[in-house]
Design a protein around this motif. Structure first.
Motif, PDB file in Angstrom:
ATOM      1  N   TYR A 143       0.842  -1.194   0.000  1.00 12.46           N
ATOM      2  CA  TYR A 143       0.000   0.000   0.000  1.00 12.46           C
ATOM      3  C   TYR A 143       0.875   1.241   0.000  1.00 12.46           C
ATOM      4  O   TYR A 143       1.788   1.368   0.818  1.00 12.46           O
ATOM      5  N   ILE A 144       0.593   2.183  -0.900  1.00 12.16           N
ATOM      6  CA  ILE A 144       1.366   3.419  -1.006  1.00 12.16           C
ATOM      7  C   ILE A 144       0.484   4.563  -0.518  1.00 12.16           C
ATOM      8  O   ILE A 144      -0.564   4.843  -1.101  1.00 12.16           O
ATOM      9  N   THR A 145       0.916   5.195   0.561  1.00 13.12           N
ATOM     10  CA  THR A 145       0.154   6.291   1.159  1.00 13.12           C
ATOM     11  C   THR A 145       1.005   7.548   1.203  1.00 13.12           C
ATOM     12  O   THR A 145       2.229   7.482   1.087  1.00 13.12           O
ATOM     13  N   TYR A 150       2.444   7.496   7.282  1.00 10.84           N
ATOM     14  CA  TYR A 150       3.228   6.273   7.472  1.00 10.84           C
ATOM     15  C   TYR A 150       3.194   5.746   8.907  1.00 10.84           C
ATOM     16  O   TYR A 150       3.127   4.541   9.121  1.00 10.84           O
ATOM     17  N   VAL A 157      -1.947   0.916   6.285  1.00  9.32           N
ATOM     18  CA  VAL A 157      -0.649   1.586   6.387  1.00  9.32           C
ATOM     19  C   VAL A 157       0.329   0.720   7.180  1.00  9.32           C
ATOM     20  O   VAL A 157       1.476   0.546   6.805  1.00  9.32           O
ATOM     21  N   ASN A 161       2.356  -1.469   4.102  1.00  8.82           N
ATOM     22  CA  ASN A 161       3.276  -0.430   3.631  1.00  8.82           C
ATOM     23  C   ASN A 161       4.687  -0.992   3.812  1.00  8.82           C
ATOM     24  O   ASN A 161       5.381  -0.695   4.768  1.00  8.82           O
TER      25      ASN A 161
END
Length: 181
Positions: A143-145, A150, A157, A161
């Motif tokens: 998952y890219i947040t 972070y 997250v 992540n």
């Protein structure tokens, strides 16, 4: 759509998380009701057709470099990269880009947070493009947040992540530069 007037229809999973569609329920009948509503909305909007003024057709793939992976168990406990790689294997980090006229389709092996999309869409419109961003392109890197999320304790997250802080900015810049190109 293919059963009616179109030769080809395509579904693509877009940005994810809190930006998912909200169906009225998860029984087969409620899912069918939701699908019928989408179908009606599509047919209402598909009353105009335009000639493609930009006959450009392009496609490219961009392999991307990432830092070593880790899986967070808690704030201060992470699985070592060699164990992550042993358990999950190759994550195949890359983007695919396809441009058909003024339509730009970007696919990512990172599950992109929908938080990014509004700004990307605005930038695309400024550059005369219609933008479609989709995920799950044959690889999966987690998952890219946005980086400021972070350290939050949201399950997406924390659990997926996998490549650490900084990836939100990295992906945001890659996609922005692609749109501006």
């Amino acid at each position: 759509m293919e059963a009616r007037d179109y030769d080809f229809a395509l579904f693509a999973a877009g940005t994810v998380g809190s930006h998912r569609p909200i169906a009225p329920g998860n029984t087969p009948e409620k899912v069918q009701e939701y699908a019928a509503g989408l179908d009606s909305a599509i047919w209402l909007r598909m009353t105009q057709f335009a000639t493609l003024k930009n006959p450009r057709i392009q496609h490219s793939k961009l392999d991307i470099s990432l830092r070593e992976p880790h899986l967070r168990i808690s704030d201060n406990l992470r699985i070592r990269p060699w164990l992550f790689n042993y358990l999950l294997g190759d994550t195949n980090p890359h983007f695919d880009f396809t441009q058909l006229g003024n339509l730009l389709l970007i696919t990512s092996s990172g599950e992109l947070s929908g938080v990014f999309y509004e700004e990307w869409d605005r930038l695309a419109k400024e550059n005369g493009l219609n933008l479609i961003v989709t995920t799950f392109n044959g690889g999966y890197i987690g998952y890219i947040t946005p980086d400021e999320l972070y350290d939050e304790h949201y399950h997406e997250v924390r659990e997926t992540n996998w490549y650490g802080p900084g990836n939100g900015h990295y992906f945001d810049q890659l996609i922005r530069k692609t749109i501006e190109r």
